[in-house]
Write a protein that holds these residues in place. Structure first.
Motif, mmCIF file in Angstrom:
data_model
loop_
_atom_site.group_PDB
_atom_site.id
_atom_site.type_symbol
_atom_site.label_atom_id
_atom_site.label_comp_id
_atom_site.label_asym_id
_atom_site.label_seq_id
_atom_site.Cartn_x
_atom_site.Cartn_y
_atom_site.Cartn_z
ATOM 1 N N ALA A 217 -6.655 2.489 5.060
ATOM 2 C CA ALA A 217 -6.453 3.847 4.562
ATOM 3 C C ALA A 217 -5.262 3.967 3.615
ATOM 4 N N VAL A 218 -4.547 2.862 3.402
ATOM 5 C CA VAL A 218 -3.378 2.887 2.517
ATOM 6 C C VAL A 218 -3.824 2.843 1.061
ATOM 7 N N SER A 219 -3.378 3.811 0.277
ATOM 8 C CA SER A 219 -3.685 3.816 -1.151
ATOM 9 C C SER A 219 -3.062 2.592 -1.809
ATOM 10 N N GLY A 220 -3.850 1.878 -2.597
ATOM 11 C CA GLY A 220 -3.362 0.672 -3.244
ATOM 12 C C GLY A 220 -3.744 -0.606 -2.535
ATOM 13 N N VAL A 221 -4.378 -0.492 -1.359
ATOM 14 C CA VAL A 221 -4.918 -1.667 -0.667
ATOM 15 C C VAL A 221 -6.400 -1.770 -0.996
ATOM 16 N N GLY A 222 -6.801 -2.910 -1.529
ATOM 17 C CA GLY A 222 -8.197 -3.081 -1.921
ATOM 18 C C GLY A 222 -9.022 -3.894 -0.946
ATOM 19 N N THR A 223 -8.375 -4.857 -0.274
ATOM 20 C CA THR A 223 -9.099 -5.767 0.611
ATOM 21 C C THR A 223 -8.317 -5.974 1.893
ATOM 22 N N TYR A 224 -9.022 -5.940 3.019
ATOM 23 C CA TYR A 224 -8.438 -6.259 4.317
ATOM 24 C C TYR A 224 -9.130 -7.512 4.832
ATOM 25 N N ALA A 225 -8.323 -8.470 5.288
ATOM 26 C CA ALA A 225 -8.861 -9.690 5.886
ATOM 27 C C ALA A 225 -8.099 -9.980 7.161
ATOM 28 N N SER A 226 -8.818 -10.491 8.137
ATOM 29 C CA SER A 226 -8.226 -10.752 9.442
ATOM 30 C C SER A 226 -8.663 -12.111 9.953
ATOM 31 N N GLU A 227 -7.777 -12.734 10.703
ATOM 32 C CA GLU A 227 -8.114 -13.991 11.361
ATOM 33 C C GLU A 227 -9.296 -13.814 12.313
ATOM 34 N N GLU A 228 -9.550 -12.575 12.724
ATOM 35 C CA GLU A 228 -10.618 -12.299 13.683
ATOM 36 C C GLU A 228 -11.961 -11.996 13.015
ATOM 37 N N ARG A 229 -12.009 -11.948 11.674
ATOM 38 C CA ARG A 229 -13.233 -11.582 10.957
ATOM 39 C C ARG A 229 -13.655 -12.699 10.017
ATOM 40 N N ALA B 79 -15.465 -12.444 7.231
ATOM 41 C CA ALA B 79 -15.412 -12.065 5.816
ATOM 42 C C ALA B 79 -14.383 -10.970 5.588
ATOM 43 N N THR B 80 -14.027 -10.780 4.324
ATOM 44 C CA THR B 80 -13.096 -9.717 3.965
ATOM 45 C C THR B 80 -13.792 -8.356 4.034
ATOM 46 N N VAL B 81 -12.983 -7.300 4.097
ATOM 47 C CA VAL B 81 -13.493 -5.934 4.115
ATOM 48 C C VAL B 81 -12.987 -5.234 2.859
ATOM 49 N N ASP B 82 -13.907 -4.707 2.066
ATOM 50 C CA ASP B 82 -13.562 -3.968 0.851
ATOM 51 C C ASP B 82 -13.164 -2.553 1.258
ATOM 52 N N VAL B 83 -11.882 -2.197 1.039
ATOM 53 C CA VAL B 83 -11.390 -0.891 1.477
ATOM 54 C C VAL B 83 -10.923 -0.014 0.315
ATOM 55 N N GLY B 84 -11.039 -0.504 -0.903
ATOM 56 C CA GLY B 84 -10.611 0.300 -2.036
ATOM 57 C C GLY B 84 -10.288 -0.567 -3.232
ATOM 58 N N SER B 85 -9.190 -0.246 -3.914
ATOM 59 C CA SER B 85 -8.772 -0.985 -5.106
ATOM 60 C C SER B 85 -7.285 -1.294 -5.000
ATOM 61 N N GLY B 86 -6.934 -2.567 -5.221
ATOM 62 C CA GLY B 86 -5.519 -2.913 -5.181
ATOM 63 C C GLY B 86 -5.267 -4.256 -4.544
ATOM 64 N N VAL B 87 -4.153 -4.381 -3.828
ATOM 65 C CA VAL B 87 -3.719 -5.648 -3.260
ATOM 66 C C VAL B 87 -4.616 -6.051 -2.083
ATOM 67 N N ALA C 249 0.440 -10.327 5.581
ATOM 68 C CA ALA C 249 0.796 -10.830 4.257
ATOM 69 C C ALA C 249 0.106 -9.973 3.203
ATOM 70 N N VAL C 250 0.840 -9.624 2.158
ATOM 71 C CA VAL C 250 0.303 -8.838 1.040
ATOM 72 C C VAL C 250 0.208 -9.746 -0.176
ATOM 73 N N TYR C 251 -1.010 -9.886 -0.720
ATOM 74 C CA TYR C 251 -1.253 -10.739 -1.877
ATOM 75 C C TYR C 251 -1.684 -9.903 -3.076
ATOM 76 N N GLU C 252 -1.210 -10.299 -4.257
ATOM 77 C CA GLU C 252 -1.698 -9.696 -5.486
ATOM 78 C C GLU C 252 -2.878 -10.526 -5.971
ATOM 79 N N GLY C 253 -4.053 -9.930 -5.986
ATOM 80 C CA GLY C 253 -5.240 -10.652 -6.418
ATOM 81 C C GLY C 253 -6.238 -10.825 -5.297
ATOM 82 N N PRO C 254 -7.404 -11.376 -5.625
ATOM 83 C CA PRO C 254 -8.479 -11.543 -4.632
ATOM 84 C C PRO C 254 -8.191 -12.683 -3.663
ATOM 85 N N LEU C 255 -8.932 -12.683 -2.573
ATOM 86 C CA LEU C 255 -8.815 -13.725 -1.553
ATOM 87 C C LEU C 255 -9.961 -14.723 -1.685
#
Length: 298
Positions: free
Chosen positions: A71-83, A85-93, A117-123
């Motif tokens: 839900a954070v503005s500026g976060v585009g992708t969430y990834a977890s050791e427990e998942r 695949a990545t989760v597309d949550v918007g646009s950004g880091v 960890a916050v990364y600039e760019g895709p995973l």
């Protein structure tokens, strides 16, 4: 999940604002993660992508952090050791999370943590794409260590989610005094066995190994020393995940004036591989890491 926004994900000021928001969310969510642990000290039905049995607490913490960070503005992708695949949550880091590092410590009620960890760019990203890293330690008190650039700050987190600076400019002490080594000794490779024997024979060094990596790393930040989950004879890639553990821990320790390695190079220089790729992890005082790498060069 994130609402559409007009922030530029490549703009340094936008990334800084997003990092600040991520850190705030992690701190304010930490008491809820901690409060949710009782009653979740049992195995869940599934396994994580690395084939490890998930605890109910792993799933709980992952779902909570995904909702909050997504839900954070500026976060585009969430990834977890427990998942898987990545989760597309918007646009950004991109944000990578180990929701509950050391969850096997739930049963004996020992320390554990959360790594972000916050990364600039895709995973999958590289270690040089990391813009900030943090971990929460659920010990006798709840603390959070955050690295931005070459600055590391430790916070104490209150029960209600408020947090205050505990230590500014965290630096590894010059004189190391603790060590913690993971993996079964019979599975250690010879260069590491030789190194470990020398460390263990040093009367100034004390064993500190608790079964949750982030707790052991926090000992190294506090007292100076070295933590290792080494190369193993049956698993050259070892156990810890590069994106979720290796890069962020390396980033934090290097920002605190220490060093990191996979046995040959900085953890930040390790090839990322796929999202759940693994790497040996060695972090601590520079002279200890230099000594370790010299053993692998022979």
């Amino acid at each position: 999940m994130s609402d559409p926004d007009t922030t530029d994900p490549s703009d340094p000021e936008s990334i800084t604002a997003t990092v600040d928001a991520v850190v705030d969310v992690v701190a304010r969510t930490a008491p809820e993660v901690r409060e949710g642990l009782p009653g979740r000290r049992v195995a869940a039905e599934g396994q994580n992508p690395s084939g490890e049995t998930q605890m109910a607490a792993d799933v709980f913490a992952d779902d909570l952090l995904c909702d909050r960070l997504g839900a954070v503005s500026g976060v585009g992708t969430y990834a977890s050791e427990e998942r898987e695949a990545t989760v597309d949550v918007g646009s950004g880091v991109s944000v990578c999370v180990d929701p509950l590092d050391g969850s096997s410590n739930l049963e004996p009620n020992a320390a554990m943590g959360t790594i972000v960890a916050v990364y600039e760019g895709p995973l999958p990203a590289t270690g040089h794409d990391i813009r900030a890293a943090a971990y929460v330690l659920y010990g006798p008190i709840t603390t959070m260590v955050v690295a931005r650039g070459d600055s590391v700050t430790e916070y104490v987190i209150r029960d209600g989610g408020d947090y205050d600076v505990l230590t500014r400019d965290v630096r590894l002490p010059d004189d190391p005094t603790v060590y913690g080594f993971g993996g079964r000794v019979p599975n250690w490779v010879e260069p590491f066995k030789e190194f470990a024997a020398d460390v263990e024979s040093d009367p100034s060094m004390k064993l500190r190994y608790g079964g949750a990596m982030i707790g052991d790393v926090n000992q190294v930040l506090t007292y100076g020393g070295i933590f290792a989950y080494p190369t193993l004879s049956h698993a050259p890639e070892s156990k810890l995940r590069t994106q979720f553990e290796g890069y962020p821990v390396g980033f934090i320790v290097e920002a605190a004036g220490g060093a990191s390695s996979d046995g040959h190079q900085s953890l930040l220089d390790v090839d990322p591989g796929d999202l759940h790729a693994r790497t040996p992890v060695y972090v601590g005082n520079q002279r200890l890491i230099d000594d370790l790498e010299s053993r692998f060069e022979k």
